[in-house]
Scaffold this motif. Structure first.
Motif, PDB file in Angstrom:
ATOM      1  N   LYS A 119       0.827  -1.206   0.000  1.00 51.89           N
ATOM      2  CA  LYS A 119       0.000   0.000   0.000  1.00 51.89           C
ATOM      3  C   LYS A 119       0.864   1.260   0.000  1.00 51.89           C
ATOM      4  N   VAL A 120       1.897   1.273   0.837  1.00 55.52           N
ATOM      5  CA  VAL A 120       2.789   2.432   0.874  1.00 55.52           C
ATOM      6  C   VAL A 120       3.518   2.579  -0.460  1.00 55.52           C
ATOM      7  N   ALA A 121       3.915   1.445  -1.052  1.00 56.87           N
ATOM      8  CA  ALA A 121       4.614   1.492  -2.341  1.00 56.87           C
ATOM      9  C   ALA A 121       3.753   2.138  -3.419  1.00 56.87           C
ATOM     10  N   GLN A 122       2.471   1.821  -3.417  1.00 60.94           N
ATOM     11  CA  GLN A 122       1.577   2.416  -4.416  1.00 60.94           C
ATOM     12  C   GLN A 122       1.501   3.926  -4.261  1.00 60.94           C
ATOM     13  N   THR A 123       1.424   4.380  -3.013  1.00 62.40           N
ATOM     14  CA  THR A 123       1.376   5.826  -2.779  1.00 62.40           C
ATOM     15  C   THR A 123       2.700   6.486  -3.148  1.00 62.40           C
ATOM     16  N   GLU A 124       3.821   5.854  -2.793  1.00 63.61           N
ATOM     17  CA  GLU A 124       5.133   6.417  -3.132  1.00 63.61           C
ATOM     18  C   GLU A 124       5.302   6.513  -4.648  1.00 63.61           C
ATOM     19  N   ASN A 125       4.760   5.543  -5.376  1.00 65.75           N
ATOM     20  CA  ASN A 125       4.843   5.588  -6.831  1.00 65.75           C
ATOM     21  C   ASN A 125       4.035   6.762  -7.388  1.00 65.75           C
ATOM     22  N   ARG A 126       2.851   6.995  -6.809  1.00 65.57           N
ATOM     23  CA  ARG A 126       2.049   8.142  -7.243  1.00 65.57           C
ATOM     24  C   ARG A 126       2.766   9.448  -6.911  1.00 65.57           C
ATOM     25  N   LEU A 127       3.435   9.489  -5.749  1.00 66.79           N
ATOM     26  CA  LEU A 127       4.214  10.674  -5.395  1.00 66.79           C
ATOM     27  C   LEU A 127       5.350  10.890  -6.394  1.00 66.79           C
ATOM     28  N   GLY A 128       5.984   9.795  -6.791  1.00 69.63           N
ATOM     29  CA  GLY A 128       7.060   9.896  -7.775  1.00 69.63           C
ATOM     30  C   GLY A 128       6.575  10.437  -9.102  1.00 69.63           C
ATOM     31  N   GLN A 129       5.387   9.981  -9.521  1.00 65.15           N
ATOM     32  CA  GLN A 129       4.824  10.487 -10.768  1.00 65.15           C
ATOM     33  C   GLN A 129       4.461  11.971 -10.650  1.00 65.15           C
ATOM     34  N   ALA A 130       3.932  12.355  -9.477  1.00 67.56           N
ATOM     35  CA  ALA A 130       3.608  13.775  -9.250  1.00 67.56           C
ATOM     36  C   ALA A 130       4.877  14.616  -9.263  1.00 67.56           C
ATOM     37  N   GLU A 131       5.959  14.083  -8.675  1.00 68.28           N
ATOM     38  CA  GLU A 131       7.235  14.807  -8.681  1.00 68.28           C
ATOM     39  C   GLU A 131       7.775  14.941 -10.093  1.00 68.28           C
ATOM     40  N   ARG A 132       7.595  13.888 -10.895  1.00 71.08           N
ATOM     41  CA  ARG A 132       8.039  13.946 -12.291  1.00 71.08           C
ATOM     42  C   ARG A 132       7.268  15.021 -13.054  1.00 71.08           C
ATOM     43  N   GLU A 133       5.976  15.130 -12.763  1.00 72.22           N
ATOM     44  CA  GLU A 133       5.164  16.160 -13.403  1.00 72.22           C
ATOM     45  C   GLU A 133       5.620  17.556 -12.974  1.00 72.22           C
ATOM     46  N   LEU A 134       5.949  17.709 -11.670  1.00 71.63           N
ATOM     47  CA  LEU A 134       6.469  18.987 -11.181  1.00 71.63           C
ATOM     48  C   LEU A 134       7.743  19.364 -11.922  1.00 71.63           C
ATOM     49  N   CYS A 135       8.653  18.403 -12.070  1.00 75.69           N
ATOM     50  CA  CYS A 135       9.925  18.679 -12.753  1.00 75.69           C
ATOM     51  C   CYS A 135       9.688  19.072 -14.207  1.00 75.69           C
ATOM     52  N   GLY A 136       8.744  18.394 -14.859  1.00 79.02           N
ATOM     53  CA  GLY A 136       8.454  18.710 -16.251  1.00 79.02           C
ATOM     54  C   GLY A 136       7.889  20.109 -16.414  1.00 79.02           C
ATOM     55  N   GLN A 137       6.947  20.464 -15.536  1.00 77.71           N
ATOM     56  CA  GLN A 137       6.350  21.798 -15.618  1.00 77.71           C
ATOM     57  C   GLN A 137       7.384  22.877 -15.315  1.00 77.71           C
ATOM     58  N   ALA A 138       8.208  22.649 -14.291  1.00 76.19           N
ATOM     59  CA  ALA A 138       9.224  23.643 -13.930  1.00 76.19           C
ATOM     60  C   ALA A 138      10.256  23.793 -15.047  1.00 76.19           C
TER      61      ALA A 138
END
Length: 353
Positions: A119-138
């Protein structure tokens, strides 16, 4: 191959003339044409803009990719316009997700610990994808426009400044020759040279001044970049907070609390192997831990807590607090007072005395 020997000779003569003038200014304190105060202020602002913009660019790049080796590798691929065969590098959160998933599958997804890891892994993966989106936008909305300014407008300004300095040295060299002229013919030629050099210097001054005044427009553009960066961060942290809040609620359903210890339980309600996990207290928000009609009471902190929001309070394990609830307050929080400071605190971090 044809050579324009006159142009080459003229360029060489101009170079030596400027070098001679610069030497005399440096060592013999020869007179030089000074720019007006407004022009000097524009030049100073340009220097400060370039200095701080480069630092800003470097700091944002370090924030988005803290690993300097990876950062240099990405620059290398970008400069050479190479592709990485479609391979996408995992960020730290995604690597953490992979490690947790593998561990959870190894321990068994039917066990409390293995299930929690997945369960934690699934959330961490979503966080990683959100961070990737942040990096792309920035990268698109902030880094790219700033880098274009430095590599475009700022380089042009510095180039024209060098030309202006050369024109200024030419003008002062002509003025110096005019002062040293000893006969009418030499003086006439020197005066003509001064007029030509003055016209070229004035023309270059106007060009350079227009470019320098355009820096204000660059500041306005970078202000928009800054706003876009803040909005991207705000979206990322809001999404991260929601993901972690959902995860805490999900994990709290697999835990029961006995005194100051959090015990993982399976569906039958029995603790696995009787082992406790006190650290799990920080990962859950159990409801109903304290009565809704809680008055002013003393409580002991059972685990360190560092405030996340401005209205929260940081506490240390074994601290003694005064706790109470305010009308309409979330049941998962209490108000805590310590040493004259007051703030919200999750109830999972305290036990009543």
């Amino acid at each position: 191959m044809d050579f324009n020997f006159k142009k080459i000779a003229s360029d060489a003569g101009g170079f030596f003339s400027r070098a001679k003038q610069l030497t005399e200014e440096t060592f013999l304190k020869a007179e030089r044409t000074e720019l007006d105060s407004h022009f000097e202020n524009l030049l100073q602002r340009a220097d400060k803009t370039e200095e701080h913009t480069r630092r800003l660019l470097s700091s944002i790049e370090s924030y988005l990719q803290p690993n300097p080796t990876v950062r240099m590798e990405e620059v290398f691929y970008e400069k050479l316009e190479l592709k990485k065969d479609g391979v996408v590098r995992q960020n730290n959160l995604e690597q953490l997700s992979t490690a947790m998933t593998e561990a959870g599958e190894t321990f068994g997804e039917t066990t409390p610990y293995g299930s929690a890891l997945v369960k934690v892994a699934q959330t961490e993966n979503r966080l990683g994808q959100a961070e990737r989106e942040l990096c792309g936008q920035a990268a698109t909305n902030t880094l790219l426009p700033i880098r274009r300014f430095l590599e475009g407008d700022m380089k042009t300004i510095q180039k024209e400044r060098k030309v202006l300095n050369s024109k200024r040295l030419d003008l002062d060299a002509c003025k110096s020759r005019l002062k040293k002229a000893k006969n009418v013919d030499t003086q006439t030629v020197a005066e003509a040279d001064v007029r030509v050099a003055q016209a070229e210097f004035d023309k270059q001054s106007e060009i350079t001044k227009l470019l320098l005044e355009g820096i204000q427009t660059a500041h306005n553009n970078q202000l928009k970049c800054l706003r876009d960066f803040v909005e991207a961060q705000m979206s990322f942290y809001a999404q991260a907070h929601q993901l972690m809040a959902d995860l805490q609620r999900e994990l709290s359903g697999t835990m029961s609390f006995r005194g100051s210890s959090a015990i993982l339980v399976n569906n039958s309600g029995d603790p696995p192997n009787g082992r406790t996990m006190a650290a799990a207290i920080a990962a859950a928000k159990p409801t109903g831990l304290l009565p809704d009609d809680l008055g002013t009471k003393q409580a002991k902190v059972i685990l360190d807590y560092e405030a996340v929001l401005p209205q929260e309070i940081s506490v240390t394990q074994n601290d003694i607090l005064i706790v109470y609830r305010l009308p309409g307050m979330d049941a998962e929080y209490v108000m805590a007072e310590k040493g004259g400071k007051r703030g919200k605190l999750p109830v999972s971090y305290i036990e009543l005395l």
